[in-house]
Design a protein around this motif. Structure first.
Motif, short mmCIF file in Angstrom:
data_model
loop_
_atom_site.label_atom_id
_atom_site.label_comp_id
_atom_site.label_asym_id
_atom_site.label_seq_id
_atom_site.Cartn_x
_atom_site.Cartn_y
_atom_site.Cartn_z
N GLY A 1 88.53 -17.04 -62.46
CA GLY A 1 88.42 -18.30 -63.04
C GLY A 1 89.62 -18.98 -63.14
O GLY A 1 89.93 -20.17 -62.75
N TYR A 2 90.81 -18.29 -63.68
CA TYR A 2 91.93 -18.89 -63.99
C TYR A 2 92.42 -19.17 -62.76
O TYR A 2 93.23 -20.29 -62.60
N LEU A 3 92.70 -18.30 -61.88
CA LEU A 3 93.23 -18.45 -60.47
C LEU A 3 92.68 -19.66 -59.51
O LEU A 3 93.47 -20.16 -58.91
N MET A 4 91.32 -19.65 -59.73
CA MET A 4 90.69 -20.48 -58.59
C MET A 4 89.97 -21.46 -59.12
O MET A 4 89.03 -22.19 -58.60
N GLY A 5 90.17 -21.84 -60.45
CA GLY A 5 89.36 -23.00 -61.42
C GLY A 5 89.13 -23.97 -60.54
O GLY A 5 87.88 -24.54 -60.53
N SER A 6 90.19 -24.67 -59.78
CA SER A 6 90.11 -25.92 -59.15
C SER A 6 89.11 -26.10 -58.18
O SER A 6 88.57 -27.05 -57.78
N VAL A 7 88.53 -24.88 -57.42
CA VAL A 7 87.68 -24.52 -56.56
C VAL A 7 86.10 -24.72 -56.97
O VAL A 7 85.35 -25.15 -56.23
N ILE A 8 86.10 -24.49 -58.20
CA ILE A 8 84.71 -24.31 -58.73
C ILE A 8 84.16 -25.74 -59.40
O ILE A 8 84.86 -25.87 -60.28
N PRO A 9 83.29 -26.28 -58.85
CA PRO A 9 82.89 -27.71 -59.66
C PRO A 9 82.24 -27.53 -60.89
O PRO A 9 81.50 -26.78 -61.12
N GLN A 10 82.79 -28.38 -61.76
CA GLN A 10 82.12 -28.44 -63.20
C GLN A 10 80.86 -28.71 -63.26
O GLN A 10 80.24 -28.30 -64.21
N GLU A 11 80.22 -29.60 -62.30
CA GLU A 11 79.10 -30.17 -62.38
C GLU A 11 78.05 -28.92 -62.22
O GLU A 11 76.80 -29.27 -62.60
N LEU A 12 78.32 -27.80 -61.85
CA LEU A 12 77.31 -26.81 -61.95
C LEU A 12 77.04 -26.39 -63.16
O LEU A 12 75.55 -25.68 -63.37
N GLY A 13 77.26 -26.90 -64.22
CA GLY A 13 76.87 -26.31 -65.54
C GLY A 13 76.71 -24.81 -65.62
O GLY A 13 75.78 -24.36 -66.22
N LEU A 14 77.64 -24.21 -65.30
CA LEU A 14 77.93 -22.75 -65.29
C LEU A 14 77.43 -22.07 -66.51
O LEU A 14 76.94 -20.87 -66.73
N GLU A 15 77.85 -22.69 -67.70
CA GLU A 15 77.90 -22.04 -68.95
C GLU A 15 76.47 -21.97 -69.27
O GLU A 15 76.05 -21.01 -70.40
N PHE A 16 75.36 -22.37 -68.72
CA PHE A 16 74.02 -22.41 -68.99
C PHE A 16 73.65 -20.76 -68.67
O PHE A 16 72.28 -20.63 -69.15
N GLY A 17 74.25 -20.12 -67.86
CA GLY A 17 73.95 -18.84 -67.68
C GLY A 17 73.92 -18.16 -68.71
O GLY A 17 73.02 -17.20 -68.91
N ILE A 18 74.46 -18.39 -69.91
CA ILE A 18 74.48 -17.31 -71.08
C ILE A 18 73.18 -17.67 -71.72
O ILE A 18 72.55 -16.69 -72.09
N PRO A 19 72.69 -18.71 -72.26
CA PRO A 19 71.48 -18.95 -72.88
C PRO A 19 70.48 -18.16 -72.03
O PRO A 19 69.32 -17.39 -72.54
#
Lengths: 232, 106
Positions: free
Chosen positions: A150-168
């Motif tokens: 994530g640190y190295l490739m962060g800019s490639v991963i779109p923020q709109e995906l809302g990936l944080e929703f994976g945890i709940p």
């Protein structure tokens, strides 16, 4: 010294959860990069703290130029729930030496704790150390790897995906796998409702308040239902 | 924040978090817990996980958003149904994510 069969079972038990953990690890790495941390500092944080929600809170507060004491206090309040996990899993982890207890404690997460206690309840003969270690360490490794990616490739991963929703979603999956009977359902609804209503309380106090009231209500419910059955 | 202060902050949080995790695992056989504490332990996972799940789904920008227009709430309800019926972890998370993306991207 480690029962490899049990360790493998522990690894296998948490593998499906990677679907939710990997995106969160990526976000943690991306956020560290966006906050201006060096890769070394990002790794120091993810290895030194190893608790995702508190790491994201720390990064947010660093961006806001919050005072060190505020950052420490906020992170610790988010993580104090781990004491409840420690208490809850402790009966299963006896006859283990202190060095191993320390390793198991350090690597414990919400997911490995919840999966393991449910498994131990249903499989009393399991080698607890092996299973719990397998569950925790596999998530630890995945977490560190994805923090770096994530640190190295962060800019490639779109923020709109809302990936944080994976945890709940991982929590929902684990919670419903382990749920048993009405006291459990009442615990869930009580604790969830209080957590929402108390979310405005300062410094995440709502989480602990909700958890403790939920545990109390569940226990009382079980007592009442048990007594009723006895009378019939 | 200086690098030194940040390292110190991380180390203090790391140590504190470790002590929370280690606390009762270490102390368990050093003193005897009352019986009612033991009985209530089985509700710890349900209570703590719920206290994490509900706000993550329902609170949006500090406001309660309990409506069918909340994509996370709808996706979570779908995930709960899948989890309830199948008890399958991967399927639960996959359905939740897919429904969530279908709602926000369409």
């Amino acid at each position: 010294m480690l029962n490899m069969e049990s360790t493998k079972r522990g690894i296998k038990a948490v593998t499906p959860l990677m679907l939710g953990i990997i995106p969160f690890g990526l976000i943690s790495g991306i956020t560290a990069a966006n906050t201006g941390l060096s890769l070394g500092m990002a790794l120091l944080m993810s290895i030194g703290i190893f608790a995702g929600a508190s790491q994201l809170a720390v990064l947010q507060l660093v961006r806001d130029n919050a005072h060190m004491i505020v950052i420490i206090y906020t992170a610790l309040i988010i993580n104090v729930r781990m004491m409840l996990y420690s208490l809850s899993i402790s009966p299963y982890l006896q006859e283990i030496n202190n060095k191993w207890k320390a390793v198991l404690a350090y690597s414990m997460t919400d997911q490995s704790y919840a999966i393991s206690t449910v498994h131990f309840l249903n499989n009393p003969d399991e080698d607890k150390k092996g299973f719990f270690f397998g569950a925790s360490i596999s998530l630890w490794v995945i977490w560190q790897i994805n923090t770096v990616i994530g640190y190295l490739m962060g800019s490639v991963i779109p923020q709109e995906l809302g990936l944080e929703f994976g945890i709940p979603l991982t929590f929902i999956a684990v919670l419903l796998k382990g749920i048993a009977g009405w006291p459990g359902i009442i615990t869930i609804l009580t604790s969830g409702t209080i957590a929402v209503l108390a979310s405005k309380l300062p410094m995440n106090m709502g989480l602990i308040l909700a958890a403790i009231v939920g545990i109390g209500v569940g226990t009382i419910c079980e007592k009442l239902m048990f007594r009723k059955k006895g009378e019939n | 924040m200086s690098d030194f202060k940040l390292i110190l902050t991380i180390l203090i949080i790391g140590l504190g978090t470790f002590l929370f995790r280690f606390s009762f695992i270490y102390l368990y056989d050093k003193f005897k817990l009352p019986k009612w504490v033991h009985q209530s332990l089985r509700y710890v996972p349900a209570a703590v996980l719920s206290a994490l799940i509900f706000p993550a789904i329902i609170i949006n920008d500090g406001q309660i958003w309990a409506s069918y227009s909340n994509p996370k709430l709808m996706a979570s309800i779908a995930a709960v149904i899948v989890a309830w019926k199948t008890k399958k972890l991967f399927l639960t998370i996959a359905v939740g994510l897919i429904i969530y993306w279908l709602i926000i991207f369409t």
